[in-house]
Structures are given as structure tokens and as C-alpha cells.
Design an enzyme around this catalytic site. Structure first.
Site, PDB file in Angstrom:
ATOM      1  N   PRO A  21      -4.138   0.204  18.847  1.00 54.27           N
ATOM      2  CA  PRO A  21      -3.818  -0.314  17.508  1.00 54.27           C
ATOM      3  C   PRO A  21      -4.027   0.703  16.382  1.00 54.27           C
ATOM      4  O   PRO A  21      -3.691   0.430  15.245  1.00 54.27           O
ATOM      5  CB  PRO A  21      -4.768  -1.494  17.347  1.00 54.27           C
ATOM      6  CG  PRO A  21      -5.816  -1.325  18.362  1.00 54.27           C
ATOM      7  CD  PRO A  21      -5.237  -0.543  19.470  1.00 54.27           C
TER       8      PRO A  21
ATOM      9  N   TYR B 295      -9.341   5.217   7.584  1.00 49.48           N
ATOM     10  CA  TYR B 295      -9.426   5.562   9.010  1.00 49.48           C
ATOM     11  C   TYR B 295     -10.486   6.655   9.128  1.00 49.48           C
ATOM     12  O   TYR B 295     -10.339   7.728   8.546  1.00 49.48           O
ATOM     13  CB  TYR B 295      -8.088   6.106   9.515  1.00 49.48           C
ATOM     14  CG  TYR B 295      -7.004   5.072   9.672  1.00 49.48           C
ATOM     15  CD1 TYR B 295      -6.171   4.757   8.606  1.00 49.48           C
ATOM     16  CD2 TYR B 295      -6.805   4.414  10.884  1.00 49.48           C
ATOM     17  CE1 TYR B 295      -5.169   3.800   8.746  1.00 49.48           C
ATOM     18  CE2 TYR B 295      -5.811   3.467  11.028  1.00 49.48           C
ATOM     19  CZ  TYR B 295      -4.996   3.161   9.959  1.00 49.48           C
ATOM     20  OH  TYR B 295      -4.002   2.216  10.104  1.00 49.48           O
TER      21      TYR B 295
ATOM     22  N   HIS C 173       0.844  -1.202   0.000  1.00 47.74           N
ATOM     23  CA  HIS C 173       0.000   0.000   0.000  1.00 47.74           C
ATOM     24  C   HIS C 173       0.874   1.244   0.000  1.00 47.74           C
ATOM     25  O   HIS C 173       1.728   1.409   0.859  1.00 47.74           O
ATOM     26  CB  HIS C 173      -0.910   0.013   1.234  1.00 47.74           C
ATOM     27  CG  HIS C 173      -2.120  -0.854   1.076  1.00 47.74           C
ATOM     28  ND1 HIS C 173      -3.253  -0.688   1.819  1.00 47.74           N
ATOM     29  CD2 HIS C 173      -2.356  -1.912   0.259  1.00 47.74           C
ATOM     30  CE1 HIS C 173      -4.159  -1.577   1.456  1.00 47.74           C
ATOM     31  NE2 HIS C 173      -3.628  -2.345   0.521  1.00 47.74           N
TER      32      HIS C 173
ATOM     33  N   LYS D  97       1.100  -0.001  15.244  1.00 49.85           N
ATOM     34  CA  LYS D  97       2.480   0.021  15.744  1.00 49.85           C
ATOM     35  C   LYS D  97       2.792  -1.123  16.708  1.00 49.85           C
ATOM     36  O   LYS D  97       3.943  -1.260  17.138  1.00 49.85           O
ATOM     37  CB  LYS D  97       2.753   1.360  16.451  1.00 49.85           C
ATOM     38  CG  LYS D  97       2.821   2.539  15.483  1.00 49.85           C
ATOM     39  CD  LYS D  97       3.962   2.392  14.511  1.00 49.85           C
ATOM     40  CE  LYS D  97       3.796   3.307  13.294  1.00 49.85           C
ATOM     41  NZ  LYS D  97       4.088   2.600  12.057  1.00 49.85           N
TER      42      LYS D  97
ATOM     43  N   TYR E 153       3.820   6.570  10.001  1.00 45.38           N
ATOM     44  CA  TYR E 153       2.978   5.422   9.689  1.00 45.38           C
ATOM     45  C   TYR E 153       3.789   4.322   8.990  1.00 45.38           C
ATOM     46  O   TYR E 153       3.682   3.140   9.344  1.00 45.38           O
ATOM     47  CB  TYR E 153       1.793   5.846   8.804  1.00 45.38           C
ATOM     48  CG  TYR E 153       0.726   4.779   8.690  1.00 45.38           C
ATOM     49  CD1 TYR E 153       0.819   3.773   7.724  1.00 45.38           C
ATOM     50  CD2 TYR E 153      -0.358   4.743   9.560  1.00 45.38           C
ATOM     51  CE1 TYR E 153      -0.141   2.778   7.623  1.00 45.38           C
ATOM     52  CE2 TYR E 153      -1.321   3.743   9.473  1.00 45.38           C
ATOM     53  CZ  TYR E 153      -1.205   2.774   8.499  1.00 45.38           C
ATOM     54  OH  TYR E 153      -2.153   1.780   8.405  1.00 45.38           O
TER      55      TYR E 153
HETATM   56  P1  FAS Z   1       2.191 -11.684  21.842  1.00 44.15           P
HETATM   57  O1  FAS Z   1       1.258 -11.355  22.981  1.00 44.15           O
HETATM   58  O2  FAS Z   1       1.670 -11.746  20.459  1.00 44.15           O
HETATM   59  O3  FAS Z   1       2.866 -13.110  22.111  1.00 44.15           O
HETATM   60  C1  FAS Z   1       3.309 -13.463  23.404  1.00 44.15           C
HETATM   61  C2  FAS Z   1       3.298 -14.973  23.494  1.00 44.15           C
HETATM   62  O4  FAS Z   1       3.814 -15.351  24.768  1.00 44.15           O
HETATM   63  C3  FAS Z   1       1.887 -15.544  23.408  1.00 44.15           C
HETATM   64  O5  FAS Z   1       1.833 -16.562  22.432  1.00 44.15           O
HETATM   65  C4  FAS Z   1       1.614 -16.094  24.810  1.00 44.15           C
HETATM   66  O6  FAS Z   1       0.838 -17.267  24.791  1.00 44.15           O
HETATM   67  C5  FAS Z   1       3.011 -16.383  25.307  1.00 44.15           C
HETATM   68  N1  FAS Z   1       3.141 -16.343  26.766  1.00 44.15           N
HETATM   69  C6  FAS Z   1       2.565 -15.481  27.631  1.00 44.15           C
HETATM   70  N2  FAS Z   1       2.946 -15.769  28.893  1.00 44.15           N
HETATM   71  C7  FAS Z   1       3.802 -16.834  28.830  1.00 44.15           C
HETATM   72  C8  FAS Z   1       4.518 -17.586  29.788  1.00 44.15           C
HETATM   73  N3  FAS Z   1       4.439 -17.306  31.081  1.00 44.15           N
HETATM   74  N4  FAS Z   1       5.278 -18.632  29.355  1.00 44.15           N
HETATM   75  C9  FAS Z   1       5.362 -18.926  28.028  1.00 44.15           C
HETATM   76  N5  FAS Z   1       4.695 -18.242  27.057  1.00 44.15           N
HETATM   77  C10 FAS Z   1       3.922 -17.203  27.471  1.00 44.15           C
HETATM   78  N6  FAS Z   1      -1.174  -4.574  16.748  1.00 44.15           N
HETATM   79  C11 FAS Z   1      -1.330  -3.949  15.578  1.00 44.15           C
HETATM   80  O7  FAS Z   1      -0.327  -3.431  15.052  1.00 44.15           O
HETATM   81  N7  FAS Z   1      -2.576  -3.856  14.964  1.00 44.15           N
HETATM   82  C12 FAS Z   1      -3.695  -4.434  15.527  1.00 44.15           C
HETATM   83  O8  FAS Z   1      -4.795  -4.349  14.990  1.00 44.15           O
HETATM   84  C13 FAS Z   1      -3.575  -5.116  16.754  1.00 44.15           C
HETATM   85  N8  FAS Z   1      -4.659  -5.713  17.336  1.00 44.15           N
HETATM   86  C14 FAS Z   1      -4.497  -6.343  18.552  1.00 44.15           C
HETATM   87  C15 FAS Z   1      -5.592  -6.967  19.205  1.00 44.15           C
HETATM   88  C16 FAS Z   1      -5.427  -7.598  20.445  1.00 44.15           C
HETATM   89  C17 FAS Z   1      -6.618  -8.252  21.135  1.00 44.15           C
HETATM   90  C18 FAS Z   1      -4.164  -7.615  21.065  1.00 44.15           C
HETATM   91  C19 FAS Z   1      -3.979  -8.272  22.430  1.00 44.15           C
HETATM   92  C20 FAS Z   1      -3.085  -7.009  20.439  1.00 44.15           C
HETATM   93  C21 FAS Z   1      -3.241  -6.384  19.171  1.00 44.15           C
HETATM   94  N9  FAS Z   1      -2.157  -5.790  18.508  1.00 44.15           N
HETATM   95  C22 FAS Z   1      -2.277  -5.156  17.327  1.00 44.15           C
HETATM   96  C23 FAS Z   1      -0.862  -5.823  19.067  1.00 44.15           C
HETATM   97  C24 FAS Z   1      -0.275  -7.162  18.733  1.00 44.15           C
HETATM   98  O9  FAS Z   1      -0.248  -7.342  17.352  1.00 44.15           O
HETATM   99  C25 FAS Z   1       1.057  -7.235  19.415  1.00 44.15           C
HETATM  100  O10 FAS Z   1       1.798  -6.044  19.229  1.00 44.15           O
HETATM  101  C26 FAS Z   1       1.874  -8.404  18.967  1.00 44.15           C
HETATM  102  O11 FAS Z   1       1.119  -9.567  19.165  1.00 44.15           O
HETATM  103  C27 FAS Z   1       3.165  -8.403  19.785  1.00 44.15           C
HETATM  104  O12 FAS Z   1       3.756  -9.632  19.637  1.00 44.15           O
HETATM  105  P2  FAS Z   1       4.523 -10.312  20.871  1.00 44.15           P
HETATM  106  O13 FAS Z   1       5.388  -9.310  21.526  1.00 44.15           O
HETATM  107  O14 FAS Z   1       5.102 -11.565  20.319  1.00 44.15           O
HETATM  108  O15 FAS Z   1       3.391 -10.651  21.952  1.00 44.15           O
HETATM  109  C1  PHB Z   2      -5.840  -4.500  10.853  1.00 46.53           C
HETATM  110  O1  PHB Z   2      -5.966  -4.747   9.640  1.00 46.53           O
HETATM  111  O2  PHB Z   2      -6.108  -5.342  11.757  1.00 46.53           O
HETATM  112  C2  PHB Z   2      -5.350  -3.140  11.266  1.00 46.53           C
HETATM  113  C3  PHB Z   2      -4.833  -2.300  10.315  1.00 46.53           C
HETATM  114  C4  PHB Z   2      -4.397  -1.032  10.691  1.00 46.53           C
HETATM  115  C5  PHB Z   2      -4.495  -0.642  12.018  1.00 46.53           C
HETATM  116  C6  PHB Z   2      -5.017  -1.503  12.986  1.00 46.53           C
HETATM  117  C7  PHB Z   2      -5.453  -2.760  12.610  1.00 46.53           C
HETATM  118  O3  PHB Z   2      -4.078   0.605  12.372  1.00 46.53           O
END
Ligand code: FAS
Ligand code: PHB
Length: 389
Positions: A292, A200, A72, A296, A384
Site C-alpha cells: 500500500p 511518508y 492534496h 495504488k 503518485y
Molecule cells: P476487494 O477485496 O476490496 O473486494 C472484493 C469483494 O469480493 C469483497 O467484498 C469480498 O467479500 C468479495 N468476494 C470475495 N470472494 C467472493 C466470492 N467467492 N463470491 C462473492 N464475493 C466474493 N490500497 C490502497 O491503495 N491503500 C491502502 O492503504 C490499502 N490498504 C489495504 C489494507 C488491506 C488489509 C487490504 C486487504 C487491502 C488494502 N489496500 C489498500 C488495497 C485495497 O484498497 C484494494 O486495492 C481494493 O480493496 C481493491 O478493491 P477490489 O478489487 O474491489 O477488491
Molecule cells: C491511507 O490513508 O490509508 C493511505 C494513504 C496513502 C498510502 C497508503 C494508505 O500510501
């Protein structure tokens, strides 16, 4: 068992670090609390910065992303029926990659499994020991069996609810937090995206985001009350509300369909300092959370991994401790810039319950300034697409 780097968490941070280290001949073991299926079942991020694309290429995991992801060169911002475009190519000289976090994680799992990477699932009772020594170790259990891994370093990639951050003593940690008085209700639908770029939307009824995963899989979000639950929203109610928040021209062409996933994510800004403690290093959500809005979360996790990976390479390949000693300070510089952008973009687009008439005037003035000012658009585009590592 002994390895060089013990990685807690098998999400994108832990897996990306493990695969990058493998490419450089540095051994690691990933300890994951859940099953692979559970990890892959979480629907999260959708937009990748070029920095993360580059790391996936360096890890040898970028083929499917380049084949199936969308490049994009811009994004759309709307308020009421007004809409304008931020041109990434013009203002920042690079695009973003639209490719779901689920697919990034799947590609990384496949790469680790292809080379027999050590990943333990369903681990429990993880306890990290002796991080202030040069021989930290981790105790844990798997199906009731007690186990221990000894290593040179521990990478805490276990997300916001993990144990790694808690391992840093409270009198050492400084935590910064902001809660947002709303959540995001997100759905996934097997329908064509309403537009080929993301929209957005700021509307008097609240924020909305039109995103996608591929040409037949769309991802939509609407700002919702924190007291809502997904069950409160029928698909029809979601679609009607989304249509009321995006420009009429877009709403008229929106293709609706049954949701195949529906969830609500709370919004929070959070940073813990420092991001290291002796030979324990925090990466990703274990150290910081962003709303989100600015896409980032995953991308800032990737920049942490970049800094830690290069620091560990420097240690093993050149015997230098400069990278590991400077990791926290260097990572936090970029973390705080991502926090700022995510907070700013969230403040620009959401309707806050306590917003005054003046606040609303400021929000619209900010949108008008962004729409009409090249420097403002350049600043937004550069943030961005991703600031330099
Ligand atoms: P993660 O949380 O992805 O991974 C951590 C891992 O550690 C998990 O698999 C967990 O099971 C494991 N773990 C936890 N405790 C443990 C323990 N004690 N022992 C062993 N393993 C353990 N970011 C965006 O950019 N756009 C979005 O739209 C977006 N939507 C999101 C929606 C939700 C509901 C959440 C919670 C986050 C969202 N995020 C989004 C942010 C998300 O993408 C995170 O930034 C990303 O998953 C970060 O990755 P990790 O640091 O690997 O953490
Ligand atoms: C998504 O596609 O999940 C998404 C994209 C952009 C954002 C947040 C979420 O800023």
C-alpha cells in the site's frame, strides 16, 4: 435469472463497474459473499487518483467526495529529522483526492440502491461456467438455495481470495509474486491529522505513514514485524513508536488519542497474467496486489474498471470486440507500472531485516537524489498522482 454482465464481488471494483454500466443502460448483477456492513467495515485505502475521481463523476457518485474529500497538491517525505515535499501541482499538474475507500464504497452502494441495482449478499459456492462460450453462467447459493445467473460476460471483482482468478486454468495462468518481510500496523483515531499533507517517513526504526480521513479522523501506520498482532500493541506503545519515526518537529505536535480501529496488513506484490479468459475478465485485487506504500491498490482497480467498462460499452453500443479482446494486454501495461512504483517506493522507505550497510547507504542516497533532483521528483509525482489511463 439473466443479465448482460455478471459481477462477482461487491467491493469498490465490482460496484464501480456496475454503476458505470448502469449509466450506459447495460444491466449487471453483483454477487457479494459478505454483508454490506461487513464490506463497509474494512478500513483500507485513503488516496484517490484523478482517474478514479473522474470515474466516480461519470458514475454520478462524486458529490459527497467533492464536498468532504481533501485535495492534496503534494506530499511530504522524511528521513530522520530531514523532510522535503514533492509538489504534485508543479511536477504533475494535478492533485490527488484524500477520501477513504470506505466512503467510496458507501457512495457506490447508495447509488446502486437508489436505482434498484441488483446486488445479492451472503452468496456462497460461486462457480463460474462456460467462460469460453458467448453464454457464460454462474451457479451459487444463498441461504442454502441454489441459484443460476446467465449472462454475456463475467467480471471477476472478488479480490485476492476470490474464485474468479482460480477459474482460469493453471496451465493458462502465469503468476508473479514478491513477499515483503514486514507488515503495516495501522490505526484510526478521532484526532486531528499531524500535518495537512501526508508524511511518508523512513527512519532507522522503520517506516511510518501519517495520513487522514478528515479534519478530525487520522490514519497512521508503522512498519511492524510479520509476527506481530494488533493485540501486541497498546495505543500508547503505538504513539510512542510513531513519534520516534517522524521528524521531532512533527512528533512534538502529534495529537494522540484512543484508536477506534487497529489492524495489521501484510505486504505483497502479485500479478496474474492474463487478466481475461474468454468472457471472464479480472479487475482489481482479483488480478493484482501492491504494497500500500504508493496508494495504488484501489487506484489500479479503478483503471482496470475503466478499461473493462469502455470495452463493454464498445461491444454493446458499437458491436466491436476490440476492447474486450485487448483488455488484458492494455490493463496489464498499467498494472505493471503501478507494481513498479509501489515496489520502488516501498524499497525507498522501509528498513529490511537483511539490509547491509551498503544497502542503507543506497537508500539514503536515493532519498537525497529525490530530494535534490527535479527530474526525480517529477517521476515520483507523475506516478503518485496516477499515470494516464
Ligand atoms: P476487494 O477485496 O476490496 O473486494 C472484493 C469483494 O469480493 C469483497 O467484498 C469480498 O467479500 C468479495 N468476494 C470475495 N470472494 C467472493 C466470492 N467467492 N463470491 C462473492 N464475493 C466474493 N490500497 C490502497 O491503495 N491503500 C491502502 O492503504 C490499502 N490498504 C489495504 C489494507 C488491506 C488489509 C487490504 C486487504 C487491502 C488494502 N489496500 C489498500 C488495497 C485495497 O484498497 C484494494 O486495492 C481494493 O480493496 C481493491 O478493491 P477490489 O478489487 O474491489 O477488491
Ligand atoms: C491511507 O490513508 O490509508 C493511505 C494513504 C496513502 C498510502 C497508503 C494508505 O500510501
Amino acid at each position: 435469472m439473466k443479465t448482460q454482465v455478471i459481477i462477482i464481488g461487491g467491493g469498490p471494483s465490482g460496484l464501480l463497474l456496475s454503476q458505470l454500466l448502469h449509466v450506459r443502460g447495460i444491466s449487471s448483477v453483483v454477487l457479494e459473499r459478505k454483508t454490506k456492513e461487513y464490506v463497509l467495515g474494512r478500513i483500507r485505502a485513503g488516496v484517490l487518483e484523478q482517474g478514479l475521481v473522474g470515474l466516480m463523476e461519470e458514475a454520478g457518485c462524486a458529490d459527497r467526495m467533492h464536498a468532504e474529500g481533501f485535495t492534496h497538491d503534494g506530499t511530504l517525505v522524511s528521513y530522520g529529522d530531514e523532510m522535503f515535499r514533492i509538489d504534485f501541482a508543479k511536477h504533475a499538474g494535478k492533485p490527488v483526492m484524500v477520501y477513504g475507500q470506505t466512503e467510496v464504497t458507501r457512495d457506490l452502494y447508495e447509488a446502486r440502491e437508489a436505482v434498484g441495482g441488483a446486488i445479492e449478499f451472503n452468496v456462497e459456492d460461486v462457480v463460474i461456467h462456460d467462460t469460453k462460450s458467448d453464454a457464460p453462467y454462474v451457479d451459487y447459493t444463498v441461504r442454502g438455495e441454489k441459484r443460476r445467473i446467465e449472462g454475456d460476460f463475467v467480471a471477476g471483482c472478488d479480490g485476492f481470495h476470490g474464485v474468479s482468478r482460480q477459474t482460469i486454468p493453471l496451465d493458462v495462468r502465469r503468476e508473479y509474486e514478491k513477499f515483503y518481510p514486514f507488515g503495516w500496523l495501522g490505526i484510526l483515531s478521532e484526532t486531528p491529522p499531524v500535518n495537512h499533507e501526508l508524511i511518508y517517513a523512513n527512519s532507522e526504526r522503520g517506516f511510518a505513514l501519517c495520513s487522514m480521513r478528515n479534519a478530525q479522523l487520522s490514519r497512521y501506520y508503522i512498519q511492524c514485524s510479520l509476527s506481530d498482532s494488533p493485540e501486541d500493541w497498546t495505543d500508547e506503545a503505538f504513539w510512542q513508536e510513531l513519534k520516534r519515526r517522524i521528524p521531532k518537529e512533527q512528533a512534538d505536535k502529534l495529537v494522540t488519542g484512543p484508536s477506534i480501529e487497529k489492524s495489521i496488513a501484510p505486504l505483497r506484490s502479485f500479478v496474474t497474467e492474463p487478466m481475461s479468459y474468454g468472457r471472464l475478465f479480472l479487475c482489481g485485487d482479483a488480478a493484482h496486489i501492491v504494497p500500500p506504500t504508493g496508494a495504488k491498490g484501489l487506484n489500479t482497480a479503478a483503471s482496470d474498471v475503466n478499461y473493462l467498462y469502455n470495452a463493454l460499452r464498445d461491444f454493446y453500443e458499437n458491436g466491436s470486440k476490440d476492447g474486450i479482446n485487448g483488455y488484458s494486454e492494455k490493463a496489464l501495461l498499467r498494472v505493471w507500472k503501478a507494481e513498479r512504483f509501489s515496489w520502488w517506493f516501498s524499497s525507498l522507505l522501509h528498513r529490511y531485516p537483511d539490509q547491509s550497510e551498503f544497502d542503507l547507504k543506497m537508500q539514503i542516497a536515493e532519498l537525497e537524489f529525490l530530494r535534490s533532483n527535479e527530474a526525480a521528483q517529477k517521476a515520483m509525482a507523475e506516478n503518485y498522482v496516477g499515470l494516464p489511463y
